[in-house]
Enzyme design. Structure first.
Site, PDB file in Angstrom:
ATOM      1  N   LYS A  11       0.882  -1.146  -0.109  1.00 43.48           N
ATOM      2  CA  LYS A  11       0.047  -0.115  -0.048  1.00 43.48           C
ATOM      3  C   LYS A  11       0.931   1.123  -0.073  1.00 43.48           C
ATOM      4  CE  LYS A  11      -4.015  -2.339   2.249  1.00 43.48           C
ATOM      5  NZ  LYS A  11      -4.950  -2.305   3.282  1.00 43.48           N
ATOM      6  N   TYR A  51     -12.810  -1.648  -3.237  1.00 42.93           N
ATOM      7  CA  TYR A  51     -13.239  -1.735  -1.884  1.00 42.93           C
ATOM      8  C   TYR A  51     -14.616  -1.593  -1.669  1.00 42.93           C
ATOM      9  CZ  TYR A  51      -8.445  -1.875   0.032  1.00 42.93           C
ATOM     10  OH  TYR A  51      -6.827  -2.280   0.265  1.00 42.93           O
ATOM     11  N   ASN A 114      -1.972   0.148   6.858  1.00 43.34           N
ATOM     12  CA  ASN A 114      -1.387  -1.021   7.335  1.00 43.34           C
ATOM     13  C   ASN A 114      -0.670  -1.886   6.172  1.00 43.34           C
ATOM     14  OD1 ASN A 114      -3.521  -2.034   5.689  1.00 43.34           O
ATOM     15  ND2 ASN A 114      -4.613  -2.931   7.443  1.00 43.34           N
ATOM     16  N   HIS A 117      -2.087  -5.480   1.393  1.00 45.71           N
ATOM     17  CA  HIS A 117      -3.292  -5.894   1.408  1.00 45.71           C
ATOM     18  C   HIS A 117      -3.220  -7.672   0.878  1.00 45.71           C
ATOM     19  CE1 HIS A 117      -7.612  -7.020  -0.410  1.00 45.71           C
ATOM     20  NE2 HIS A 117      -7.232  -7.674  -1.214  1.00 45.71           N
ATOM     21  N   GLU A 128      -9.830 -10.113  -7.628  1.00 43.32           N
ATOM     22  CA  GLU A 128      -8.994  -8.789  -7.356  1.00 43.32           C
ATOM     23  C   GLU A 128      -7.867  -8.777  -8.311  1.00 43.32           C
ATOM     24  OE1 GLU A 128      -9.938  -8.610  -2.623  1.00 43.32           O
ATOM     25  OE2 GLU A 128      -8.264  -9.167  -3.184  1.00 43.32           O
TER      26      GLU A 128
HETATM   27  P1  GDP Z   1      -8.044  -6.527   5.738  1.00 44.40           P
HETATM   28  O1  GDP Z   1      -8.776  -7.610   5.194  1.00 44.40           O
HETATM   29  O2  GDP Z   1      -7.111  -7.117   6.931  1.00 44.40           O
HETATM   30  O3  GDP Z   1      -7.153  -5.680   4.887  1.00 44.40           O
HETATM   31  O4  GDP Z   1      -9.231  -5.701   6.397  1.00 44.40           O
HETATM   32  P2  GDP Z   1     -10.842  -5.332   5.959  1.00 44.40           P
HETATM   33  O5  GDP Z   1     -10.971  -5.877   4.816  1.00 44.40           O
HETATM   34  O6  GDP Z   1     -11.544  -5.243   7.222  1.00 44.40           O
HETATM   35  O7  GDP Z   1     -10.446  -3.767   5.688  1.00 44.40           O
HETATM   36  C1  GDP Z   1      -9.917  -3.401   4.499  1.00 44.40           C
HETATM   37  C2  GDP Z   1      -8.912  -2.150   4.681  1.00 44.40           C
HETATM   38  O8  GDP Z   1      -9.650  -0.900   5.167  1.00 44.40           O
HETATM   39  C3  GDP Z   1      -7.898  -2.473   5.842  1.00 44.40           C
HETATM   40  O9  GDP Z   1      -6.679  -3.100   5.260  1.00 44.40           O
HETATM   41  C4  GDP Z   1      -7.573  -1.034   6.240  1.00 44.40           C
HETATM   42  O10 GDP Z   1      -6.704  -0.566   5.329  1.00 44.40           O
HETATM   43  C5  GDP Z   1      -8.955  -0.330   6.231  1.00 44.40           C
HETATM   44  N1  GDP Z   1      -9.406  -0.639   7.427  1.00 44.40           N
HETATM   45  C6  GDP Z   1     -10.127  -1.301   8.110  1.00 44.40           C
HETATM   46  N2  GDP Z   1     -10.618  -0.944   9.343  1.00 44.40           N
HETATM   47  C7  GDP Z   1     -10.263   0.415   9.373  1.00 44.40           C
HETATM   48  C8  GDP Z   1     -10.654   1.265  10.406  1.00 44.40           C
HETATM   49  O11 GDP Z   1     -11.254   1.025  11.512  1.00 44.40           O
HETATM   50  N3  GDP Z   1     -10.244   2.525  10.205  1.00 44.40           N
HETATM   51  C9  GDP Z   1      -9.404   3.008   9.104  1.00 44.40           C
HETATM   52  N4  GDP Z   1      -9.090   4.164   8.716  1.00 44.40           N
HETATM   53  N5  GDP Z   1      -9.226   2.130   7.932  1.00 44.40           N
HETATM   54  C10 GDP Z   1      -9.602   0.783   8.220  1.00 44.40           C
HETATM   55 MG    MG Z   2     -10.255  -7.627   3.873  1.00 41.71          MG
END
Ligand code: GDP
Ligand code: MG
Length: 139
Positions: A11, A51, A114, A117, A128
């Site tokens: 990222k 997303y 973070n 991905h 994807e």
């Molecule tokens: P992943 O599958 O571990 O990447 O997590 P998710 O699918 O739940 O969320 C997708 C992405 O959205 C995450 O990797 C983060 O970059 C972002 N994200 C998730 N939760 C949060 C949050 O609480 N706050 C913010 N700012 N970004 C978030």
């Molecule tokens: Mg995810």
């Protein structure tokens, strides 16, 4: 074969912070083969589509802003049990909860920014990967 592939993005935060080489090194050391890879930058529309499943979440705007602010490294990776093993390698979404030695524990700065991905299912890995690459770019 889709069942042995996953899709990843390094990222914008990790690219900006100079962690691309170290992250690729960890991916390589963990036994993933690179099927496709490129440096690219997502448009707002790309990020909103990619997303889309999170469009109702409160952080959606922030996520789109973040993912479009600079270049990423997109890649399709191959290995037995690729999706699950890659999620283990990157660690929990929130780096504060990510296991020791995982990519997010080492290189992420926050739950939003973070570092990497990783697809969450074989089906999403295929979707994807196809979002970012044509068949001619996969080897
Ligand atoms: P992943 O599958 O571990 O990447 O997590 P998710 O699918 O739940 O969320 C997708 C992405 O959205 C995450 O990797 C983060 O970059 C972002 N994200 C998730 N939760 C949060 C949050 O609480 N706050 C913010 N700012 N970004 C978030
Ligand atoms: Mg995810």
């Amino acid at each position: 074969m889709a069942t042995n592939r996953t899709f990843t993005m390094i990222k914008p935060d990790a690219v900006e912070n100079g962690h691309t080489g170290a992250i690729l090194e960890k991916i390589n050391a963990a036994g993933f083969r690179i099927v496709a890879m490129k440096k690219t930058q997502m448009t707002k529309r790309d990020a909103e589509t990619f997303y889309g499943v999170h469009s109702e979440r409160p952080f959606f705007g922030e996520l789109v802003e973040f993912m479009t602010r600079g270049p990423i490294i997109a890649a399709i990776l191959e290995k037995d049990n690729a999706v699950e093993d890659f999620r283990t390698l990157i660690g929990a979404t929130n780096p504060a909860e990510a296991a020791e030695g995982t990519i997010r524990q080492l290189y992420a700065t926050s739950i939003g920014e973070n570092a990497v991905h990783g697809s969450d299912s074989d089906e999403n890995a295929a979707i994807e990967g196809a979002f970012h690459f044509s068949g001619r770019e996969m080897f």
